[in-house]
Write a protein that holds these residues in place. Structure first.
Motif, PDB file in Angstrom:
ATOM      1  N   VAL A  34      39.846  21.082  46.082  1.00  0.00           N
ATOM      2  CA  VAL A  34      39.126  20.408  45.008  1.00  0.00           C
ATOM      3  C   VAL A  34      37.674  20.228  45.423  1.00  0.00           C
ATOM      4  CG1 VAL A  34      38.958  18.332  43.648  1.00  0.00           C
ATOM      5  CG2 VAL A  34      41.187  19.233  44.255  1.00  0.00           C
ATOM      6  N   VAL A  35      37.490  19.743  46.632  1.00  0.00           N
ATOM      7  CA  VAL A  35      36.123  19.508  47.090  1.00  0.00           C
ATOM      8  C   VAL A  35      35.290  20.762  46.941  1.00  0.00           C
ATOM      9  CG1 VAL A  35      34.722  19.003  49.090  1.00  0.00           C
ATOM     10  CG2 VAL A  35      36.810  17.710  48.674  1.00  0.00           C
ATOM     11  N   PHE A  36      35.923  21.873  47.285  1.00  0.00           N
ATOM     12  CA  PHE A  36      35.210  23.141  47.132  1.00  0.00           C
ATOM     13  C   PHE A  36      34.712  23.294  45.699  1.00  0.00           C
ATOM     14  CE2 PHE A  36      35.291  27.601  45.980  1.00  0.00           C
ATOM     15  CZ  PHE A  36      34.491  28.152  46.951  1.00  0.00           C
ATOM     16  N   PHE A  37      35.627  23.050  44.776  1.00  0.00           N
ATOM     17  CA  PHE A  37      35.219  23.223  43.384  1.00  0.00           C
ATOM     18  C   PHE A  37      34.186  22.192  42.971  1.00  0.00           C
ATOM     19  CE2 PHE A  37      39.513  25.218  43.176  1.00  0.00           C
ATOM     20  CZ  PHE A  37      39.051  26.486  42.960  1.00  0.00           C
ATOM     21  N   VAL A  38      34.408  20.979  43.468  1.00  0.00           N
ATOM     22  CA  VAL A  38      33.448  19.938  43.088  1.00  0.00           C
ATOM     23  C   VAL A  38      32.054  20.353  43.513  1.00  0.00           C
ATOM     24  CG1 VAL A  38      32.752  17.564  43.461  1.00  0.00           C
ATOM     25  CG2 VAL A  38      35.153  18.123  43.185  1.00  0.00           C
ATOM     26  N   MET A  39      31.970  20.964  44.682  1.00  0.00           N
ATOM     27  CA  MET A  39      30.645  21.418  45.134  1.00  0.00           C
ATOM     28  C   MET A  39      30.067  22.390  44.129  1.00  0.00           C
ATOM     29  SD  MET A  39      31.007  21.989  49.144  1.00  0.00           S
ATOM     30  CE  MET A  39      31.591  20.701  50.223  1.00  0.00           C
ATOM     31  N   ALA A  40      30.919  23.305  43.675  1.00  0.00           N
ATOM     32  CA  ALA A  40      30.426  24.276  42.688  1.00  0.00           C
ATOM     33  C   ALA A  40      29.913  23.537  41.462  1.00  0.00           C
ATOM     34  CB  ALA A  40      31.558  25.223  42.308  1.00  0.00           C
ATOM     35  N   VAL A  41      30.734  22.600  41.009  1.00  0.00           N
ATOM     36  CA  VAL A  41      30.331  21.851  39.809  1.00  0.00           C
ATOM     37  C   VAL A  41      29.025  21.124  40.072  1.00  0.00           C
ATOM     38  CG1 VAL A  41      30.934  19.898  38.360  1.00  0.00           C
ATOM     39  CG2 VAL A  41      32.676  21.572  38.975  1.00  0.00           C
ATOM     40  N   ALA A  42      28.968  20.463  41.229  1.00  0.00           N
ATOM     41  CA  ALA A  42      27.765  19.713  41.555  1.00  0.00           C
ATOM     42  C   ALA A  42      26.560  20.639  41.511  1.00  0.00           C
ATOM     43  CB  ALA A  42      27.913  19.075  42.930  1.00  0.00           C
ATOM     44  N   ALA A  43      26.729  21.808  42.115  1.00  0.00           N
ATOM     45  CA  ALA A  43      25.618  22.758  42.117  1.00  0.00           C
ATOM     46  C   ALA A  43      25.221  23.073  40.681  1.00  0.00           C
ATOM     47  CB  ALA A  43      26.045  24.028  42.844  1.00  0.00           C
ATOM     48  N   ALA A  44      26.228  23.375  39.875  1.00  0.00           N
ATOM     49  CA  ALA A  44      25.925  23.741  38.487  1.00  0.00           C
ATOM     50  C   ALA A  44      25.192  22.607  37.803  1.00  0.00           C
ATOM     51  CB  ALA A  44      27.225  24.051  37.749  1.00  0.00           C
ATOM     52  N   GLU A  45      25.725  21.420  37.973  1.00  0.00           N
ATOM     53  CA  GLU A  45      25.091  20.279  37.303  1.00  0.00           C
ATOM     54  C   GLU A  45      23.657  20.121  37.794  1.00  0.00           C
ATOM     55  OE1 GLU A  45      27.338  16.730  37.633  1.00  0.00           O
ATOM     56  OE2 GLU A  45      28.474  17.170  35.800  1.00  0.00           O
ATOM     57  N   ALA A  46      23.499  20.248  39.092  1.00  0.00           N
ATOM     58  CA  ALA A  46      22.146  20.089  39.629  1.00  0.00           C
ATOM     59  C   ALA A  46      21.207  21.091  38.966  1.00  0.00           C
ATOM     60  CB  ALA A  46      22.173  20.287  41.132  1.00  0.00           C
ATOM     61  N   VAL A  47      21.668  22.328  38.901  1.00  0.00           N
ATOM     62  CA  VAL A  47      20.797  23.358  38.325  1.00  0.00           C
ATOM     63  C   VAL A  47      20.433  22.997  36.887  1.00  0.00           C
ATOM     64  CG1 VAL A  47      20.720  25.748  37.618  1.00  0.00           C
ATOM     65  CG2 VAL A  47      21.751  25.141  39.802  1.00  0.00           C
ATOM     66  N   VAL A  48      21.458  22.766  36.087  1.00  0.00           N
ATOM     67  CA  VAL A  48      21.184  22.476  34.675  1.00  0.00           C
ATOM     68  C   VAL A  48      20.355  21.207  34.569  1.00  0.00           C
ATOM     69  CG1 VAL A  48      22.247  21.848  32.495  1.00  0.00           C
ATOM     70  CG2 VAL A  48      23.248  23.647  33.889  1.00  0.00           C
ATOM     71  N   GLY A  49      20.754  20.212  35.324  1.00  0.00           N
ATOM     72  CA  GLY A  49      20.042  18.939  35.270  1.00  0.00           C
ATOM     73  C   GLY A  49      18.575  19.125  35.542  1.00  0.00           C
ATOM     74  N   LEU A  50      18.296  19.856  36.612  1.00  0.00           N
ATOM     75  CA  LEU A  50      16.885  20.046  36.959  1.00  0.00           C
ATOM     76  C   LEU A  50      16.173  20.804  35.845  1.00  0.00           C
ATOM     77  CD1 LEU A  50      17.308  20.729  40.734  1.00  0.00           C
ATOM     78  CD2 LEU A  50      16.143  18.805  39.674  1.00  0.00           C
ATOM     79  N   ALA A  51      16.885  21.777  35.287  1.00  0.00           N
ATOM     80  CA  ALA A  51      16.256  22.532  34.189  1.00  0.00           C
ATOM     81  C   ALA A  51      15.919  21.585  33.047  1.00  0.00           C
ATOM     82  CB  ALA A  51      17.205  23.621  33.718  1.00  0.00           C
ATOM     83  N   ILE A  52      16.875  20.749  32.734  1.00  0.00           N
ATOM     84  CA  ILE A  52      16.624  19.799  31.630  1.00  0.00           C
ATOM     85  C   ILE A  52      15.433  18.912  31.980  1.00  0.00           C
ATOM     86  CG2 ILE A  52      17.555  17.785  30.453  1.00  0.00           C
ATOM     87  CD1 ILE A  52      20.288  19.114  30.517  1.00  0.00           C
ATOM     88  N   ILE A  53      15.442  18.439  33.213  1.00  0.00           N
ATOM     89  CA  ILE A  53      14.341  17.575  33.636  1.00  0.00           C
ATOM     90  C   ILE A  53      13.008  18.288  33.429  1.00  0.00           C
ATOM     91  CG2 ILE A  53      13.244  16.532  35.638  1.00  0.00           C
ATOM     92  CD1 ILE A  53      16.052  15.861  36.633  1.00  0.00           C
ATOM     93  N   ILE A  54      13.006  19.557  33.814  1.00  0.00           N
ATOM     94  CA  ILE A  54      11.746  20.292  33.659  1.00  0.00           C
ATOM     95  C   ILE A  54      11.342  20.355  32.205  1.00  0.00           C
ATOM     96  CG2 ILE A  54      10.710  22.575  33.849  1.00  0.00           C
ATOM     97  CD1 ILE A  54      12.344  22.915  36.443  1.00  0.00           C
ATOM     98  N   SER A  55      12.327  20.666  31.333  1.00  0.00           N
ATOM     99  CA  SER A  55      11.930  20.828  29.920  1.00  0.00           C
ATOM    100  C   SER A  55      11.494  19.477  29.345  1.00  0.00           C
ATOM    101  CB  SER A  55      13.082  21.409  29.117  1.00  0.00           C
ATOM    102  OG  SER A  55      14.063  20.411  28.894  1.00  0.00           O
TER     103      SER A  55
END
Lengths: 479, 164, 516, 100, 645
Positions: D61-82
């Motif tokens: 699970v942790v492995f997947f959570v990391m993936a999710v976290a990464a995804a969220e971080a990416v999208v989140g940062l993108a949103i922040i930028i926009s």
């Protein structure tokens, strides 16, 4: 190990379509991009076809991480329908607002795939990933109209709260995992067979946090705050998509995981659920009254409807589950339709969402007027429309489950809701004029979508038997 | 107070401090660095909990990839260096979170004390084992995760890329 | 469901206006004449068809006739179940008649005539459905369906404060009916628990006998929704607004038919389903009814707006009906039903007449008129007849109903009946006062100098109603005799289903034995 | 001997601290970091459970959570930028176009 | 339904007696304007004449003890309650039939002349025929409800005819007043009927059929009967203008004079008397009621007479005298002398109709002038009118061997002698007789004697009425002498009248032969006071003397003004009843209904909107606030669990 891909078919179908659309987007010229919509629709149609074919099958795969049953298939149909309407109604919209077709459609499709995964998941991990796929796609869809600062703000709020909620949800999963030693729903419910005395305490906390996560996704008070802001800021078709598909997915999963697999915990969350339901209905309706934007009003109304759905959830049992599914089916077309009508009013670069923009619509655009009237009446719960039938079943299940008080509060709330739903009709038919130069230069597809939604609304209202049978079969397939 | 416990408490203390720094450090860059530290510490906890592979991933993915991304964005936007502190609001938030922790802890304290079975199995948490369950039982989630990342990338591109 | 209908005359009756409405949609809105004719023809066909039903009706039995049953939602025990008996028969006729007349009276409506007529026809279906539905769910559906067309008729084609009035109308009515929905569900559930058969079939639910404490709540839920519709004092305030703002045809239908829904509901549903509760509640309801009679009359007297005056007079008249219903004897109930018809006719006619001068003068203020007889003798004469009909002059229909009601009521509660009888005086006072100020006296107001008398079309509208007013006063037997068996049956249901025998003496019933 | 409870409580505390960050900070980037902190706290829980239950799932699970976290971080940062593009600010409390 | 006694003979013709006038009226309503005045009028008269003929025919056939019935159809049937539309003629009805149709016919004829110049003539005759129809329904109906129908119907017609000249507010107001006051009476009448039916219903017998009632009333308890009869009497008082409901009749004179003659003198106002006599079997069982009736009758007779003393409007004098005479009739009823009452009704119909028509003729001649102070010396100009008027005046004054003499004397004698009678009652009647003589002769002198006080151009147009108007006068005058001879007392040639009505009023009304002496003695007393009255009238008004004015000035401000203003009764009612009632209604309409009831309703709606506006502030738009609430929610849930554990 066996690799049985059948249960995955619908999800994969949508996923694949999404990928194809994304790839083709790279090669298509701008004037060809309209094709993408049709490709996506084709994919959705195929998916729903497969769902029909698979109807009644009960098939697990991937080491029991997914379990495809009629329940999942019925929900799949709802999601597919919702996204189809969304795509139809956004064709012109995204052109007007210079949104990238490719990304838009593929994201809608990915979100849909995520939802399907959520409901067919038989393992908390799969469910979680499905949920995230859906959520992240929708975050992006919300903010996809980059020229609008409202959209970006909405995206920010949605994302922030979503991520926050995800944290809680995940925590919940962690605790349940810790208590039961597995993330597989089958094994979890197996564990719960033993008497509550044996359970480690934190399984309750786990269930609770899980519930918080769900409550957030369905927009139940007090976890609803994102709903109005996000719906208002997001592109209208996306708002429709959210209020129908996302909510449906969340409820379906909630039903399946908490109310069914973890049902032994039920005794402990009947009371908070009741409170949640009451708060959600009442606040949603109350705040909707004083809105000046139809879009935002619809957002609040979707909160209120979440409240009614919660009643069904509380009632549980066969009637409850059945009525929940039926209500989701009934709720989808009328809400999607309403949002589609709002979309149809929008002009290039200027969303027309205020009540004022509806003035005189009924006589200048009889079709739109009549359709909107249908949707409003249905949402308000007037027979013989889908909304009424849905409410009837929900309240009925409530009364049968001994929650007559909830039913009474429910009807009083729908009385409250009449105030603001009828106001739309007042605008459309009883106020003169309206905005000049409103060109209604909408693609016929939008009208097709509205027409479909209206038909479904009437049909489900007058001849609900078939849909009832489906929902019954679907619910029973959980056992 | 066994050595393990001593170690645990030291690490735990450090972890708490660094995460507090993340939250209460007014300079973004410092908080970022504090976060990196926190992530490292968590990775160490993973090692102590017989999850070496996850620990490694933690360092690579988080401390490596994600934090870099964060720092990159920070540099890219370079917002106003210091953010004002709002006493009341901060107090309120902290209070709420404290309550949360207080509410959780009694629910978390277990009835029957569990021994640590993983301790005596040597291979537990080894890359092989992780990979094994990852590619047998959890192959589907694995695929989904890839889709998820794909979505994230698309999203990032759509949202962040400049106008055409 | 439609596909598998064993196609009975009632379903056909329900379908005629609906088809008419759909046909209207196909006609372009420019062809006003075509639209008008079509709708009128359809309503007329509906009326003729209902007359045919009257012919086919067997006055000998009190049971439901021409029953049609088609499973609708079998899983929920919900059927499409319609039937007609002596109670609903004449209300159906009244509905079809008044609708045709109302449509004919809508001549003066000029804009958006298409939607207008569409809603009129839909409304007709709704009303007819409510009268013939024998399945509680079906009844509720029709009950609500009526609201929307009326909402539009008031809201779109109404007067100055039409939106307020329309919304008030809908909210008020829903406030009651929604609780009724819960009560219906609850009732069906209890029936399912007790008899193991899940059904919303009224005729089966009649046999269910619940303990008093349950009955009373259900009764209250039903009664509230009906009382609002009647309207029983003090739930009446939506009525004046709705009436005043509604277009003429709207008022006619509203007063003529919709109000009867409430009293009909009491008689068909609330009383037989919950006999104990009904009897227990009778004193309260009788009191409210009598208060309503006097109150309505007193308030009506002081109105400056003719329509408002008529509206309040409705409150007064419906008070009589309620009084008659809740004395639980043949005379009272029969009188009530008869009074429903009378009120439908006379008040309908009054609204038509008011509408006619409003079209000419664009005012409904009493003080704007006076001495109209000189200009409009025909109008005045007709108004005179209708006035006396609503006063309850013997020889006209009003008297029969009132007398039977008083007769029935007196044996139960002499005192309240005496109070109700003062309505005889008050009615005369306010109606004659209005008549004097509008029709008699010198023709002073210059604007009235050139008023034209009724044209042949307008007279044609009123002739059938006036003919009935006289006929029903002179020869009521054809109506009464057909009602009798059904009333007896209903009464038997109420009184036998009752655990405690009624505390009141039923002159009518005991008299029956040695009477003939 | 360190018991499971220690780890659970520790992660609960870290989670709480993350929550504080999300609530109080007025810099979106830091808020996002706090979210990451929350996720990591959960990860810690997972791993603790997995080792104390002796089941690998937790780590997976942790492995997947990391993936999710990464995804969220990416999208989140993108949103922040926009968002930043529109507002030139990162203060979440300044963003109140949408309300009531 | 209990079958009517076998004595009843079915006879088809009865129904036509009322139906013919109805038909005529309907025809006049619809086609009158086309037919034209003359035809319409002729039609109306013909119709009434025809039914008069039929009435005579029936009267001829009617055996002394027999009853004719004609059941048309079942009118109302509900449960065990059944009412037939059926007509019945017995001796009593027969008398009424003749009065109504006969006098009615004469007045119709008279109206031909009187209404000649009125463009509402057609409408007038339509109403008049309608009235005849309802009046016949009233007297012929074989059950109380049918009687009530006629009762209300004549009320309607009187309303219409009083307000016939609708252009003038006073007329229409008078019309409303008449109808509404009558309604007050009817209210009690209806209650009486209801009580009667219900009480019989408890005995398992729901009927209002007179014959059945007559044979079953004994089933009722005396108290009930008293209550019933009292209620019914109030109704009668309303219709027959007795205290306290007499106020409408004087105003009713606003109608055309023939109307006053027909409706407000001869027929309608006597309906109360008819009703009580028709239900004599009930009233006879209620001594209390009888006493009340007698007292009220006497009081009314006296009271009205006093008012009549001072009135100057020729028709008002007659109006009050009518009230007074009706008082006599009720006095008779009250002492149980029903046949005497009917007898007086009969004679009164003649001379009062004659007087009214005469006054009409005068008014006609003076082109509408009604004030007696503007008249005088008309006997030269209007000889026929004058002589008929004299005859009628003599009759009403009770000069020997005129109709009034016999009937009034009979009543007085009954008041004195009968079981229910008393000297007090007789005294009142006696005094009233004197006053009657006075005011009638006062009128006679003021109108016809002395020199003319009318202004010039009126004088110019002065003319005797046409034959069509004078002939009815003459006939009525003849009647007002000989009609009375039917009921001569025993010491003369005896009364055919009582024999005729005896079978109806089974109450054997005993004749005490021993008391003839007393009877004659009383008669002489009466004659004295009558003579006195006439003499006084002559002294005051006959000779050219200022005596009257002296008297007026002497009593001015005192009794005179009170009488002149009719004891201020109207003002009293206005103050005690009308004002408070309208005030309350106004408050209800303007304040209570709007502010309170509707206020609550709107208040709820406003509340919802207000709450909504307040609560939406929670949605601040600040995401971190949202998060805090989110967290709070979670905490609440967790707390709930901790509570559970």
């Amino acid at each position: 190990m066996d690799v049985n891909l059948i249960p995955l078919l619908p999800a994969a179908q949508v996923l694949l379509t999404g990928l194809i659309v994304m790839l083709l987007d790279l090669f298509f010229k701008d004037h060809e991009k309209w094709l993408l919509a049709w490709i996506s629709l084709l994919g959705l149609v195929l998916c729903s076809g497969e769902a029909i074919v698979l109807w009644g099958s009960m098939d697990g795969a991937f080491g029991g991480t997914v379990l495809l049953d009629s329940y999942g298939l019925l929900c799949t149909q709802i999601f597919v329908g919702a996204s189809a309407v969304t795509i139809l109604s956004s064709i012109q919209y995204i052109k007007d607002n210079r949104i990238h077709e490719g990304e838009f459609y593929s994201l809608v499709l990915f979100a849909t795939a995520g939802m399907i995964l959520m409901v067919i998941a038989n393992d908390l991990i799969v469910f979680f990933l499905g949920l995230e796929t859906m959520s992240i796609s929708v975050y992006v869809l919300t903010g996809i109209w980059r020229d609008s600062s409202r959209a970006s703000e909405a995206a920010m709020k949605y994302f922030l709260m979503g991520a926050f909620a995800t944290g809680f949800l995940l925590y919940g999963i962690a605790l349940i995992y810790g208590a039961t030693g597995s993330t597989n729903l089958g094994q979890i419910s197996g564990f719960l067979v033993q008497p509550p005395g044996e359970w480690p305490l934190y399984i309750f906390a786990g269930g609770l946090l899980l519930m918080v996560g769900f409550a957030f996704k369905v927009g139940a008070v007090p976890f609803h705050f994102w709903v109005p802001d996000v719906y208002e800021g997001a592109p209208t078709p996306v708002s429709g998509f959210m209020s129908v598909a996302v909510k449906a997915a969340a409820f379906a999963a909630w039903m399946r995981i908490l109310m069914h697999e973890l049902s032994p915990l039920d005794i402990d969350w009947a009371v908070p659920l009741r409170i949640l339901a009451i708060l959600t209905m009442t606040l949603g309706n109350l705040l909707a009254i004083s809105q000046s934007s139809v879009k935002r009003m619809l957002a609040y109304s979707s909160i209120a409807h979440a409240g009614y759905l919660l009643i069904a959830l509380v009632s549980g049992e066969e009637w409850g589950g059945q009525s929940l599914l039926f209500y989701l089916m009934a709720y989808a077309p009328m809400t999607a339709g309403a949002f589609a009508v709002v979309t149809s009013l929008s002009e290039k670069e200027s969303p027309r969402e205020e009540y004022g923009h509806f003035a005189g619509l009924g006589f200048r655009r009889p079709f739109l007027g009549m359709a909107m009237t249908l949707f409003m009446l249905s949402l308000a719960g007037f027979p013989p429309l889908a909304g009424f039938t849905g409410k009837f079943y929900v309240f009925r299940s409530a009364v049968y489950a001994g929650h007559t008080d909830l039913a009474v509060i429910g009807v009083l709330n729908s009385l409250l809701s009449v105030i603001y739903y009828l106001r739309v009709m007042v605008m459309m038919y009883m106020e003169e004029g309206g905005v000049e130069g409103q060109s209604f230069r909408q693609s016929p597809y939008l009208y097709v979508a509205i027409g479909l939604a209206a038909t479904a609304t009437v049909y489900l209202g007058m001849f609900p038997s078939a849909a009832l049978d489906w929902s019954q079969v679907a619910y029973l397939s959980l056992f | 107070m066994t050595p393990e416990q001593l170690l645990f408490f030291i690490l735990a203390g450090l972890l708490v401090i660094s995460s507090l720094l993340v939250v209460f450090q007014r300079n973004v860059v410092y908080s970022a660095i504090a976060l990196v530290a926190a992530l490292f510490l968590i990775a160490i906890f993973f090692f102590t909990l017989h999850a070496p592979m996850v620990g490694v991933l933690q360092i690579l993915v988080y401390a490596g990839a994600i934090m870099v991304l964060f720092l990159f964005v920070i540099m890219f936007l370079n917002p106003a260096a210091l953010e004002p502190r709002h006493g009341f609001w901060w107090g309120l938030g902290s209070m709420a979170a404290l309550l949360l922790a207080l509410a959780l802890i009694p629910l978390l304290t277990n009835r029957q004390a569990m021994t640590n079975p993983a301790a005596n199995k040597e291979s537990f948490g080894s890359p092989e084992q992780l990979a094994k369950s990852l590619f047998t039982d959890f192959v589907l989630p694995f695929e989904i995760a890839s889709v998820l990342l794909l979505v994230a990338i698309i999203g990032a591109v759509v949202l962040a890329k400049r106008e055409r | 469901m439609m596909s598998q209908i064993a196609f009975g005359s009632l379903s056909f009756l329900l379908l005629i206006p609906l088809i008419g409405a759909l046909v209207l949609l196909l006609i372009p809105r420019e062809q006003k004449q075509a639209l008008f004719n079509t709708s009128f023809i359809f309503s007329l066909v509906a009326f003729l068809w209902s007359v045919k039903i009257l012919n086919g009706f067997d006055g000998g039995t009190g049971e439901m006739q021409m029953v049609e049953r088609v499973p609708w939602m079998p899983a929920y025990g919900i059927d499409y179940l319609v039937g007609i008996d002596g109670i609903s028969l004449f209300l159906v006729l009244l509905t079809t008649l008044l609708t045709s007349i109302a449509i004919l009276a809508s001549w003066s409506v000029k804009d958006k005539i298409k939607e207008y007529l569409f809603f009129m026809l839909v409304l007709e279906t709704g009303m007819l459905g409510a009268f013939v539905a024998l399945d509680l769910f079906l009844f509720y559906v029709f009950w609500e369906v009526m609201l929307i067309p009326m909402y539009f008729l008031i809201g779109v084609w109404g007067g100055a404060r039409r939106i307020y009035a329309a919304l008030k109308f809908v909210l008020f009515t829903m406030a009651g009916s929604l609780l009724m929905l819960i009560a219906i569900i609850y009732l069906a559930m209890r029936h399912a628990h007790i008899t193991q058969t899940l059904t919303f079939n009224l005729l089966q639910l009649y046999d269910l006998h619940l303990p008093f404490n349950e009955q009373i709540w259900l009764f209250v839920a039903f009664a509230l929704s009906f009382a609002i519709k009647v309207p029983l004092f003090p739930f009446h305030t939506w009525l004046p607004d709705a009436h005043v703002e509604a277009p003429t045809a709207g008022s006619v239908i509203l007063a003529g038919v919709l109000l009867k829904m409430g009293t009909y509901g009491f008689l068909r549903f609330a009383m037989p389903l919950f006999p104990d509760a009904a009897v227990a509640a009778a004193p309260t309801i009788i009191a409210l009814a009598v208060i309503g009679i006097i109150y309505g009359a007193a308030v009506a007297m002081m109105q400056g707006d003719i329509k408002k005056l008529v509206a309040y007079s409705s409150v007064s008249h419906l008070g009589f009906v309620m009084l008659g219903l809740f004395v639980f004897n043949v005379q009272g109930i029969q009188g009530s039903i008869y009074q429903m018809l009378n009120h439908g006719l006379s008040t309908g006619a009054l609204f038509l007449l008011v509408g006619m001068i409003y079209d000419r003068r664009h005012s409904r203020r009493i003080e704007d008129f006076g001495g109209l007889w000189k200009q409009m003798p025909i109008f005045s004469a007709l108004l005179l007849v209708v006035t006396f009909s609503s006063i309850g002059l013997p020889g006209l229909n009003g008297f029969i109903g009132e007398f039977l009601i008083l007769l029935g009521a007196f044996s139960v509660t002499p005192v309240w009946t005496a109070g109700a009888a003062t309505g005889v005086i008050l009615g005369a006072i306010y109606m004659l006062w209005m008549y004097r100020r509008v029709i008699l006296g010198p023709l002073t107001n210059p604007e009235n100098q050139k008023l034209a008398d009724l044209n042949s079309r307008e007279i044609l509208l009123l002739v059938p109603i006036l003919a009935l007013i006289v006929f029903m006063g002179v020869y009521p037997q054809p109506f009464l005799s057909r009602m009798q068996p059904s009333v007896d049956l209903t009464l038997k249901r109420i009184l036998t289903m009752q655990s405690a025998p009624v505390a009141v003496n039923h002159a009518g019933i005991e008299g029956k034995s040695d009477g003939r | 001997m360190v018991s499971l409870d220690h780890y659970l409580i520790l992660s609960a505390i870290i989670f709480g601290i993350g929550v504080v960050g999300v609530i109080v900070r007025r810099n979106l980037i830091v808020v996002l970091m706090s979210v990451e902190l929350m996720l990591n706290a959960v990860n810690l829980t997972f791993v603790a459970f997995s080792s104390f239950l002796g089941s690998m799932e937790g780590q997976v699970v942790v492995f997947f959570v990391m993936a999710v976290a990464a995804a969220e971080a990416v999208v989140g940062l993108a949103i922040i930028i926009s968002v930043f593009r529109h507002r030139q600010s990162l203060d979440p409390q300044e963003m109140q176009l949408l309300k009531w | 339904m209990v079958a009517p006694p076998s004595t009843a003979v079915a006879i088809e013709v009865l129904r036509w007696i009322p139906l013919i006038p109805l038909a005529a009226s309907v025809i006049n309503v619809f086609l009158g304007e086309r037919l034209g005045k003359k035809t319409a009028g002729a039609l109306a008269c013909a119709a009434v004449g025809l039914s008069f003929g039929l009435a005579l025919y029936v009267f001829w056939l009617l055996p002394a003890t027999g009853i004719f019935r004609d059941v048309v159809y079942t009118w109302i049937e509900s449960g065990a309650f059944q009412i037939n539309l059926a007509f019945q003629v017995d001796a009593l009805t027969a008398v009424m039939l003749l009065v109504v149709t006969g006098i009615g016919f004469l007045i119709h004829v008279y109206s031909l002349g009187y209404m000649e110049h009125d463009d509402g003539m057609v409408r007038f005759f339509a109403y008049l025929n309608l009235f005849i129809f309802f009046m016949l329904l009233l007297v012929m109906g074989d059950n109380l409800l049918l009687l009530f129908v006629g009762w209300e119907g004549v009320g309607l017609c009187s309303y219409l005819l009083i307000g016939f000249w609708y252009q003038d507010h006073n007329n229409t107001i008078a019309g409303n007043k008449a109808f509404i006051v009558n309604r007050i009476g009817d209210f009690s009448f209806v209650l009486g009927i209801l009580l009667l039916v219900t009480e019989l219903g408890r005995q398992g017998l729901l009927t209002l059929d007179f014959m059945v009632l007559q044979s079953y009333v004994d089933r009722l308890s005396p108290a009930t009967i008293t209550l019933i009869t009292l209620l019914l009497f109030v109704g009668a008082a309303g219709k027959s203008a007795q205290i306290p409901l007499f106020v409408w009749l004087p105003d009713a004179m606003a109608g055309p004079t023939p109307v006053s003659a027909l409706i407000h003198a001869a027929t309608m106002v006597t309906a109360g008397v008819y009703m009580t006599s028709r239900l004599h079997f009930l009233f006879a069982l209620a001594p209390v009621t009888l006493w009340v009736i007698a007292v009220i009758g006497a009081a009314t007779a006296f009271f009205a007479a006093t008012v009549a003393l001072t009135q100057n409007d020729i028709k008002r004098v007659l109006a009050y005298s009518t009230v007074s005479q009706l008082g006599y009739m009720f006095l008779a009823v009250g002492v149980g002398a029903f046949s005497a009452a009917i007898f007086h009704l009969f004679t009164h119909a003649f001379f009062k109709a004659c007087l009214f028509l005469g006054s009409g003729s005068v008014i006609h001649a003076l082109s509408g002038e009604q004030d007696m102070r503007k008249m005088g010396g008309l006997k030269a100009h209007l000889p026929k009118t004058y002589w008929t008027y004299v005859v009628a005046t003599l009759a009403i004054a009770g000069v020997p061997f005129t109709a009034g003499f016999f009937s009034k004397d009979l009543i007085l004698w009954q008041a004195f002698s009968s079981a229910h009678g008393s000297q007090a009652l007789w005294t009142v009647g006696w005094v009233t007789a004197g006053m009657t003589a006075f005011y009638m002769f006062r009128q006679l002198f003021m109108v016809f004697h002395g020199q003319c006080r009318a202004d010039e151009h009126v004088k110019a147009h002065m003319h005797e009425s046409p034959a069509v108007m004078t002939w009815p006068l003459i006939i009525l005058a003849v009647g007002s002498i000989f009609a009375g001879w039917l009921g001569a007392p025993e010491y003369l040639w005896g009364s055919r009248w009582d024999e005729w009505l005896a079978p109806v009023f089974r109450v054997a009304h005993e004749v005490h032969h021993d008391a003839v002496a007393t009877e004659i003695y009383l008669l002489l007393l009466t004659l004295c006071i009558v003579g006195g009255g006439i003499l006084l009238a002559y002294l005051f008004y006959g000779r050219e003397s200022k005596a009257a004015d002296h008297l007026a000035s002497w009593a001015a401000g005192g009794p005179y003004r009170v009488l002149l203003n009719k004891y201020y009764v109207d003002e009293l009612y206005d103050f005690v009843i009308v004002r408070p009632f309208t005030g309350t209604s106004n408050w209800l309409a303007q304040v209570f209904d709007v502010k309170v009831i509707d206020g609550i309703v709107n208040g709820v709606a406003t509340l919802a909107r207000g709450l909504s506006l307040v609560w939406r502030e929670v949605q601040t738009g600040n995401v971190q606030h949202y998060l805090v609430v989110f967290l709070a929610g979670t905490l609440a849930l967790l707390a709930y669990y901790l509570g559970q554990q």
